[in-house]
Structure formats: structure tokens, C-alpha cells
Design a protein around this motif. Structure first.
Motif, PDB file in Angstrom:
ATOM      1  N   ARG A 116      12.446   7.141  16.232  1.00  0.00           N
ATOM      2  CA  ARG A 116      11.163   7.528  15.658  1.00  0.00           C
ATOM      3  C   ARG A 116      10.961   6.724  14.367  1.00  0.00           C
ATOM      4  O   ARG A 116      11.647   6.952  13.364  1.00  0.00           O
ATOM      5  N   SER A 117      10.081   5.763  14.416  1.00  0.00           N
ATOM      6  CA  SER A 117       9.850   4.873  13.272  1.00  0.00           C
ATOM      7  C   SER A 117       8.370   4.841  12.948  1.00  0.00           C
ATOM      8  O   SER A 117       7.521   5.229  13.760  1.00  0.00           O
ATOM      9  N   ALA A 118       8.076   4.362  11.751  1.00  0.00           N
ATOM     10  CA  ALA A 118       6.687   4.260  11.306  1.00  0.00           C
ATOM     11  C   ALA A 118       6.501   2.959  10.552  1.00  0.00           C
ATOM     12  O   ALA A 118       7.414   2.469   9.883  1.00  0.00           O
ATOM     13  N   GLY A 119       5.294   2.401  10.671  1.00  0.00           N
ATOM     14  CA  GLY A 119       4.923   1.214   9.916  1.00  0.00           C
ATOM     15  C   GLY A 119       3.679   1.489   9.104  1.00  0.00           C
ATOM     16  O   GLY A 119       2.772   2.184   9.571  1.00  0.00           O
ATOM     17  N   VAL A 120       3.635   0.953   7.892  1.00  0.00           N
ATOM     18  CA  VAL A 120       2.501   1.187   6.992  1.00  0.00           C
ATOM     19  C   VAL A 120       1.948  -0.168   6.569  1.00  0.00           C
ATOM     20  O   VAL A 120       2.660  -0.981   5.971  1.00  0.00           O
ATOM     21  N   ASP A 121       0.682  -0.419   6.925  1.00  0.00           N
ATOM     22  CA  ASP A 121      -0.006  -1.645   6.502  1.00  0.00           C
ATOM     23  C   ASP A 121      -0.844  -1.307   5.283  1.00  0.00           C
ATOM     24  O   ASP A 121      -1.773  -0.501   5.360  1.00  0.00           O
ATOM     25  N   LEU A 122      -0.521  -1.937   4.152  1.00  0.00           N
ATOM     26  CA  LEU A 122      -1.102  -1.553   2.867  1.00  0.00           C
ATOM     27  C   LEU A 122      -2.323  -2.377   2.514  1.00  0.00           C
ATOM     28  O   LEU A 122      -2.423  -3.555   2.863  1.00  0.00           O
ATOM     29  N   GLY A 123      -3.230  -1.751   1.810  1.00  0.00           N
ATOM     30  CA  GLY A 123      -4.388  -2.420   1.246  1.00  0.00           C
ATOM     31  C   GLY A 123      -4.707  -1.832  -0.113  1.00  0.00           C
ATOM     32  O   GLY A 123      -4.045  -0.896  -0.572  1.00  0.00           O
ATOM     33  N   LYS A 124      -5.738  -2.349  -0.749  1.00  0.00           N
ATOM     34  CA  LYS A 124      -6.088  -1.853  -2.071  1.00  0.00           C
ATOM     35  C   LYS A 124      -6.782  -0.497  -2.006  1.00  0.00           C
ATOM     36  O   LYS A 124      -6.492   0.406  -2.785  1.00  0.00           O
ATOM     37  N   ARG A 125      -7.718  -0.336  -1.049  1.00  0.00           N
ATOM     38  CA  ARG A 125      -8.500   0.888  -0.966  1.00  0.00           C
ATOM     39  C   ARG A 125      -7.995   1.855   0.098  1.00  0.00           C
ATOM     40  O   ARG A 125      -8.214   3.059  -0.012  1.00  0.00           O
ATOM     41  N   PHE A 126      -7.367   1.350   1.155  1.00  0.00           N
ATOM     42  CA  PHE A 126      -6.875   2.222   2.212  1.00  0.00           C
ATOM     43  C   PHE A 126      -5.648   1.596   2.854  1.00  0.00           C
ATOM     44  O   PHE A 126      -5.321   0.415   2.621  1.00  0.00           O
ATOM     45  N   LEU A 127      -4.949   2.375   3.648  1.00  0.00           N
ATOM     46  CA  LEU A 127      -3.789   1.903   4.392  1.00  0.00           C
ATOM     47  C   LEU A 127      -3.826   2.501   5.788  1.00  0.00           C
ATOM     48  O   LEU A 127      -4.457   3.541   6.037  1.00  0.00           O
ATOM     49  N   LEU A 128      -3.145   1.830   6.722  1.00  0.00           N
ATOM     50  CA  LEU A 128      -3.012   2.308   8.093  1.00  0.00           C
ATOM     51  C   LEU A 128      -1.550   2.577   8.377  1.00  0.00           C
ATOM     52  O   LEU A 128      -0.694   1.724   8.122  1.00  0.00           O
ATOM     53  N   ALA A 129      -1.258   3.755   8.905  1.00  0.00           N
ATOM     54  CA  ALA A 129       0.109   4.145   9.254  1.00  0.00           C
ATOM     55  C   ALA A 129       0.192   4.330  10.757  1.00  0.00           C
ATOM     56  O   ALA A 129      -0.706   4.934  11.369  1.00  0.00           O
ATOM     57  N   CYS A 130       1.257   3.825  11.341  1.00  0.00           N
ATOM     58  CA  CYS A 130       1.479   3.933  12.779  1.00  0.00           C
ATOM     59  C   CYS A 130       2.869   4.515  13.016  1.00  0.00           C
ATOM     60  O   CYS A 130       3.856   3.989  12.498  1.00  0.00           O
ATOM     61  N   VAL A 131       2.932   5.596  13.811  1.00  0.00           N
ATOM     62  CA  VAL A 131       4.204   6.223  14.161  1.00  0.00           C
ATOM     63  C   VAL A 131       4.539   5.851  15.596  1.00  0.00           C
ATOM     64  O   VAL A 131       3.698   5.990  16.509  1.00  0.00           O
ATOM     65  N   ARG A 132       5.757   5.383  15.811  1.00  0.00           N
ATOM     66  CA  ARG A 132       6.236   4.950  17.139  1.00  0.00           C
ATOM     67  C   ARG A 132       7.310   5.918  17.602  1.00  0.00           C
ATOM     68  O   ARG A 132       8.374   6.019  16.995  1.00  0.00           O
ATOM     69  N   THR A 133       7.023   6.644  18.673  1.00  0.00           N
ATOM     70  CA  THR A 133       7.950   7.654  19.193  1.00  0.00           C
ATOM     71  C   THR A 133       8.119   7.471  20.698  1.00  0.00           C
ATOM     72  O   THR A 133       7.242   6.885  21.365  1.00  0.00           O
TER      73      THR A 133
END
Length: 420
Positions: free
Chosen positions: A14-31
Motif C-alpha cells: 500500500r503506497s502513495a504518491g504526492v505530486d506537489l504544486g504551489k496552489r494544490f497537490l494530487l495524491a494517489c494511493v496504490r493498493t
């Protein structure tokens, strides 16, 4: 021909990746998928970068029981996210350069999914993130360096203004902003124009240069020059006062590490200020680096490895820690000035074969190795001496002397010296 079935190695289910930005970010969980064996489910969510949104991200990741969270060190946007998630989650901060060559489709959701997959399979390696005190020290030492540079630029502007007057004061005095220079400049600003009186204001060793000062002070120093000179002196003083405040703050944070700073001061070319920068940038804890060569690689002062099809290509150094690399470069220039040290002899040996620039990087590498051992073992630097290489391999030294003699058309014979 052999054939076998293999499966991708999965380290974290169970892992997660976080793509960062200045105003928002996207998180993806892989299960693991609950409907089809051997496949994975991806759940992507968008969050803001405010504190309340980051707390929602933390709750979202904790609820999904992720084993690892991977994020890129994007500018300074990672700091707030990383420090908030760190107490409760297993985080991996990775360098974007490590992922640049293996990334496929480029979009925020695919980036987050790729980071989750890279963390699950162990394709990425976490970067070194120091503790809070060590995070504060680099901010102080780096800003102090910028302030010192600013003060130096003001002195350079002062020298330029003096050239406009026709005076050659900078050609006689090594430091025009020193005690003698400031005394003379203060008198010029106050309205004194007699060259002999101005030259007689010299103090210390500069009094031996009074005749040269009389000649150098021949020029047209106007009221405009007086205003600009006073301005540059005031600006330089202002920067130096700020530097003194930074020195006090840095000394307070390093009050419990005096022994480490003292033994760093024993390394050739490294003074007190350089020792503070080395400690601040490296964290002082050499347990973060498995060997001395790991530290040299992290700084960026070791040769790169670039071999393809059996051909060794350019092995130029990587960027590494530019602040530490700059300090080691200055330290290396200072260390090679001496004639009777091991590093100076090492520089001359390498420069004869590889050139001065490569030899200087080699000396920087040696200093980085010494820094690791000094901080790891908590012992002062041991000077090996100028004859270290001769003592280490006497036969090689004799072959070198014999080769040089043969080049001159001579021959020599070596016999042991009889002891008394």
C-alpha cells in the motif's frame, strides 16, 4: 534458450504518491485490487496546500493505511507537506533528477500514480532531510554568506568611485576599507585635500607606503564623490553589523558542538566560519553517510561514472551540495599554497598529469574524506607530511628520479646511507 515467469518485486503493498504544486497537490494511493488478483487499484484525490487541506490529506492517507508516501523535492513546496506528514507517516522525499529519465506520460495524475508505483517497487531512494536545528543552521549560514558578498560588492563600488576621481589609492592599499583606508577616506569626506596630511594618516605597516600614498592621492575628489564614498562605507558597515548578528545566532545554535567545530578547524584550509558551514550543511552526524565516499558523492566532489558499450565517457562531477562544494573549493585553494603538506604535494602530482582544475577537485575530494573521518571518529586531522607519498612507495619515487635523470642523459645509482 531458457524461459521463466517472473513477477514484479513489490516492497510495499500500500503506497502513495504526492505530486506537489504551489496552489494544490494530487495524491494517489496504490493498493491491491479486491476484485482481480495481480492488479492494483489507484485512488486519486486533489487537495489544496493550506494547512487545513494538508490535515485533510493526512487523515485521508492514514485512513487508507499506506506503508509509504513518495513525493518529489519540488522547489520549496515540499517543506510544509513533508513536515506535517512526517510524524505519522513513512515519507520518502526523492530528487526529481532521479525520476527524470524513467518517467512516461506527463500529467499531474500520472505523476502521482508513478510516484506511488516507484515507492511500492523500491525504484527510488529517499533524500537526506536533516532535523529542525540542522534545517535552521543552513538558512543562517547561507544568508550570512550572501550578506558578506553584498558587503564586498559595496567595497567594489567604492573602489570604482575612487577610480573616477583619478586617485590610485586601491593600487597602494591592499584593503581600501581597512583602518588606513577608512581614516584617509573619512578625512577626504570631511574636506581635507592636502595629500601629505592625508598620507600621514596611515597606520601600522601602511606608514612605509607614505611616499606612494602621496602619489596615489593625486586626483579630483569632489563633493559628489564624498557623498557616494560615504554612502558605500555606510552600506558596507550596515551589512557587517547584520553579519555580526547572524554570527551571534549561529554561535548560539552551535553552542553544544564546540568540539566538532574545533576538530574541523584542524583540517587544512578550513577555518572557523568554514567549519560552521560544513557542520550546518552536513548536519554534523556522519551516521547519515555510510562511508566517507558517500559524503563526497553527496557533496559532488567525486568523479562521475559514465560507461557505455565498454567506453568510459565524461565523468564530470555532479551538482551535489553547491554550498559545501564552494567552501571546499576555497579550502582546497588555501591548502595547496603550503609547500610542506600532503595535500599540496598531492595537488602537484595530479596537476602534472591531469591539469590544475582536475587536481583541485581531487584535493576537494580529499578534504571531504578528511571531514567525514574527523566528524565520524571525533578526532583532529592528522597531517601526513610532504614526504608521505615517498614513504608509502619508495620504489616508485626512485623510478621517477631515475626516469628524470635518463631524460637529461644521466644515470644515477641508489645506495643506502650508512647509519652512525
Amino acid at each position: 534458450m531458457s524461459r521463466q515467469d517472473v513477477k514484479d518485486e513489490v516492497i510495499h503493498l500500500r503506497s502513495a504518491g504526492v505530486d506537489l504544486g504551489k496552489r494544490f497537490l494530487l495524491a494517489c494511493v496504490r493498493t491491491p485490487s479486491t476484485t482481480r488478483a495481480g492488479t492494483w487499484s489507484l485512488e486519486t484525490e486533489r487537495f489544496g496546500t493550506t494547512r487545513s487541506e494538508l490535515r485533510r490529506l493526512l487523515a485521508w492517507l492514514v485512513e487508507r493505511q499506506v506503508d509509504v508516501v513518495v513525493m518529489e523535492a519540488t522547489a520549496d513546496y515540499w517543506r510544509g507537506v513533508y513536515y506535517l506528514l512526517l510524524p505519522q507517516l513513512n515519507l520518502m522525499l526523492v530528487s526529481p533528477s532521479h525520476l527524470k529519465g524513467i518517467r512516461g506520460r506527463k500529467s499531474d495524475p500520472s505523476d502521482a500514480a508513478f510516484l506511488a508505483r516507484a515507492g511500492a517497487s523500491g525504484m527510488v531512494m529517499a533524500s537526506f532531510v536533516p532535523g529542525r536545528m540542522v534545517r535552521e543552521l543552513p538558512d543562517l549560514t547561507r544568508r550570512r554568506t550572501e550578506l558578506l558578498r553584498s558587503a564586498g560588492r559595496e567595497v567594489q563600488r567604492l573602489e570604482k568611485e575612487l577610480e573616477d576621481t583619478g586617485m590610485k589609492l586601491t593600487s597602494v592599499l591592499t584593503d581600501v576599507a581597512g583602518k588606513t583606508g577608512r581614516t584617509i577616506l573619512a578625512a577626504l569626506v570631511a574636506g581635507e585635500r592636502d595629500r601629505e596630511r592625508l598620507a600621514d594618516l596611515a597606520v601600522g605597516k601602511a606608514r612605509a607606503k607614505i611616499p606612494a600614498l602621496i602619489e596615489a592621492l593625486d586626483g579630483d575628489f569632489t563633493d559628489h564623490h564624498a557623498f557616494m564614498v560615504q554612502h558605500y562605507l555606510d552600506e558596507a558597515d550596515r551589512f557587517k553589523e547584520t553579519v555580526a548578528a547572524f554570527d551571534t545566532r549561529i554561535a548560539t545554535l552551535l553552542s553544544g558542538h564546540e568540539h566538532d567545530l574545533d576538530i574541523l578547524d584542524t583540517v587544512p584550509g578550513i577555518g572557523r566560519m568554514a567549519a560552521e558551514i560544513v557542520f550546518a550543511e552536513s548536519g554534523g552526524d556522519m551516521g547519515q553517510f555510510a562511508t566517507a565516499h558517500h559524503l563526497a558523492s553527496w557533496i559532488g566532489v567525486c568523479p562521475g561514472q559514465n560507461e557505455s558499450a565498454g567506453v568510459n565517457k565524461s565523468g564530470r562531477t555532479r551538482h551535489g551540495n553547491t554550498n559545501l562544494k564552494r567552501v571546499l573549493g576555497v579550502a582546497a585553494l588555501a591548502a595547496i599554497r603550503s609547500r610542506d603538506t600532503c595535500l599540496a604535494v598531492f595537488f602537484r602530482r595530479i596537476s602534472a598529469r591531469r591539469g590544475g582544475k582536475r587536481a583541485l577537485v581531487a584535493v576537494m575530494h580529499k578534504i571531504a574524506i578528511a571531514v567525514w573521518h574527523v566528524l565520524h571518529d571525533h578526532v583532529p586531522y592528522l597531517e601526513l607530511g610532504a614526504d608521505y607519498f615517498t614513504r608509502r612507495d619508495p620504489a616508485r619515487a626512485m623510478r621517477r628520479m631515475l626516469k628524470e635523470a635518463n631524460t637529461l642523459g644521466l644515470t644515477i645509482r641508489f645506495e643506502p646511507v650508512a647509519t652512525a
